[in-house]
Enzyme design. Structure first.
Site, short mmCIF file in Angstrom:
data_model
loop_
_atom_site.label_atom_id
_atom_site.label_comp_id
_atom_site.label_asym_id
_atom_site.label_seq_id
_atom_site.Cartn_x
_atom_site.Cartn_y
_atom_site.Cartn_z
CG PHE A 146 43.14 -3.79 -51.37
CD1 PHE A 146 43.76 -4.57 -50.41
CD2 PHE A 146 43.89 -2.81 -52.00
CE1 PHE A 146 45.09 -4.38 -50.08
CE2 PHE A 146 45.22 -2.60 -51.67
CZ PHE A 146 45.82 -3.39 -50.71
CE1 TYR A 147 38.35 4.17 -50.00
CE2 TYR A 147 36.31 3.08 -49.40
CZ TYR A 147 37.09 4.21 -49.43
OH TYR A 147 36.63 5.38 -48.88
CB ALA A 148 36.87 -1.65 -46.70
#
Length: 347
Positions: free
Chosen positions: A162-164
């Site tokens: 989800f960071y990416a």
């Protein structure tokens, strides 16, 4: 060695988000050494040791051309007011919720900081008509891509964390603003940055700590991983040079050079900043062992969810735009990093 300001060198007023952070501190330090005026914003969140963040700001505040404010990116009114009052010639947006693995535990923090917070910064840049907005992305956006080295013109539609995903969303959000408002935007994708004053949640400090204290270090995928380790001074030099290289909307798509990620529809570009060298994780660990003076207790583990076996940057576009290539070898960088670690942590 910082370049000297000359009569022909523009004196920038740069607003940087995340100046108490690892990369933001080093970028502000470089800009101040060159004689530019810097205003910093940082949320001072407790994701990691706030004392380390405070120390970075304290060092920057020794320079009269630096001012700092503590506020969260999600506070739209404060972000707008601080940027408006400072009236920057450029904004470098580095702040946000960092960490690939933490996004598995607390994805909402990434939603609020990386999406809402970034929107607030873009709105301020649009309202002021800032000459150049530069924003941090990540090599993690390449996700499941297997063809290497990674090129900016490659598709990046398969984020694995989800960071990416939030960083990929930032790139898309910025493109829309560049198109709609003719706002020059440069996105830069980082590749495994390390060096003095690094974050304690990052692998290099975990390795240095474990090796120094003779406690086990976790080595994922049984060490069969490769990273494009980029020394922090090289990274911020690349950002610094990109500040002077705002993208311009092309008159015709066919005018865009091969290999250039410049959008055919907006003054928007994405640029890799990496060392362009694939380094085996075990070799990086062994370099730290050599500088510390003894071997690690190695705890080999399986691959972490969302992790990738390799990253490797094609930094040809950075060189084409700025004439610069990252030049610190892994051994040189590790030597400087471990020297700082021993000094700061008293090892």
């Amino acid at each position: 060695m910082a370049e000297q300001i000359t009569k022909t060198t523009p004196r920038h007023r740069v607003f940087i988000t995340g100046t108490a952070g690892f990369i933001g501190y080093h970028l502000a330090k470089l800009l101040l050494a060159e004689g530019h005026v810097v205003c910093g914003l940082d949320g001072m969140t407790d994701y990691y040791d706030v004392t380390l963040k405070q120390r970075r700001h304290q060092m920057l505040l020794q320079t009269p051309s630096f001012t700092a404010h503590e506020a969260r990116l999600e506070d739209a009114e404060t972000v707008m007011r601080l940027i408006t009052d400072f009236a920057p010639t450029a904004i470098v947006h580095l702040a946000g919720q960092a960490g690939v693995r933490y996004s598995l535990e607390n994805p909402r923090a990434y939603l609020e900081s990386n999406l809402v917070g970034t929107f607030n910064v873009m709105e301020a840049a649009r309202t002021l008509g800032v000459g150049h907005l530069l924003m941090a992305s990540t090599s993690s956006v390449y996700g499941a891509n297997t063809e290497m080295p990674f090129r900016e013109t490659d598709k990046a539609d398969t984020p694995l964390t989800f960071y990416a995903a939030t960083k990929k969303a930032n790139e898309a959000m910025a493109h829309s603003y560049a198109h709609l408002w003719n706002l020059p935007v440069t996105m830069f994708r980082f590749f495994t940055v390390y060096g003095p004053w690094g974050r304690p949640d990052m692998a290099p400090i975990k390795f240095a700590k474990g090796i120094t204290e003779r406690t086990p270090i976790d080595i994922y995928n049984h060490g069969d991983m490769y990273r494009d380790f980029t020394y922090v001074d090289d990274l911020v030099r690349g950002i610094r040079l990109l500040i002077d290289t705002p993208p311009q909307r092309p008159e015709r798509p066919e005018d865009i050079s091969e290999g250039d990620s410049l959008s055919p529809a907006a003054p928007w570009r994405v640029v890799n900043i990496g060392n362009s060298e694939k380094v085996r994780l075990i070799d990086f660990i062994e370099a730290i062992e050599e500088e510390v003076g003894h071997h690690a207790i190695r705890n080999f583990m399986d691959m972490q969810p969302g992790d990738v076996p390799a990253t490797w940057a094609d930094a040809t576009l950075l060189h084409a735009l700025t004439g610069y290539r990252p030049q610190t070898s892994m051994r040189e960088g590790v030597k400087a990093f471990v020297a700082w670690y021993k000094s700061y942590y008293g090892s």
